[in-house]
Motif scaffolding. Structure first.
Motif: not given
Length: 232
Positions: A213-230
């Motif tokens: 779950p930890g990997l999946e949660i981190a992948q879900m949270r990426h969508e909410l990052l303020f700034a993203r390169n990927f």
């Protein structure tokens, strides 16, 4: 004189190159979330994440899917192409990762059909066109590997290497870890990839999709990052 074996391997090297234009260079598959939290900040911390990503996500999802698809092609059972793709889509919970897989799979499928005349690819393309399933790169790559008469081990290890190589190159740009550190990681991960294949051979259908779950949660949270390169 160039032998058929050389042609086969060189062709597959081309497909597994991190520069093969599927769009994978645009995705971090969650490690950017850890970068944002400074959990990943150098080659060592990225290598630790990459090991978990390989052993606990790739093995139980795309790696195991490749085994099932290869075995089905050996038995002339092409129904597994659609079934396994549907299962892959269903078990990918983070939306960004699911969309990323779909887009890369569609691109790989288009390129694969441009480069090869393979009946199974045509069947798969028709199923995707009919919206029976999303496209997945691992299914396309396994179909081509089987067509080129690579062994199951060669096909699966090449897929795993291709994914790891892409992640390393993305980390070279994103963390950044530097080109030399990236090459050292790739060399070190050759043994990890072989061990991953051995584990895949021991798994059953019941193990498919068993992702921490930890990997999946981190992948879900990426969508909410303020700034993203990927993109994911």
């Amino acid at each position: 004189m160039v032998t058929a074996m050389t042609n086969k391997m060189l062709t597959f090297f081309q497909l597994c190159d991190s520069n093969f234009p599927t769009g994978a260079f645009s995705h971090s598959f969650g490690f950017e979330t850890y970068m944002n939290e400074e959990v990943i900040h150098d080659a060592s911390s990225f290598g630790a994440w990459l090991k978990v990503f390989l052993q606990e996500q790739l093995v139980y999802s795309e790696g195991l899917a490749a085994r099932f698809v290869y075995d089905s092609l050996e038995n002339d059972d092409e129904t597994e192409l659609v079934h396994r793709s549907q299962a892959l889509t269903a078990q990918i919970l983070p939306r960004e990762i699911r969309v990323a897989n779909q887009k890369m799979g569609e691109r790989f499928l288009v390129l694969g059909r441009e480069l090869f005349d393979i009946h199974a690819l045509d069947i798969y393309h028709q199923a995707v066109k009919n919206k029976e399933t999303d496209a997945h790169s691992v299914v396309v790559l396994t179909i081509i590997a089987h067509h080129l008469t690579l062994t199951k081990q060669e096909a699966i290890e090449a897929f795993l290497y291709s994914t790891i190589s892409t992640m390393v190159q993305n980390a070279v740009r994103g963390v950044p870890i530097g080109q030399t550190a990236g090459q050292k990681l790739l060399l070190a991960f050759q043994a990890e990839i072989h061990q991953a294949f051995l584990r895949i051979e021991q798994l059953s259908e019941a193990d498919f999709g068993s992702t921490p779950p930890g990997l999946e949660i981190a992948q879900m949270r990426h969508e909410l990052l303020f700034a993203r390169n990927f993109m994911s």
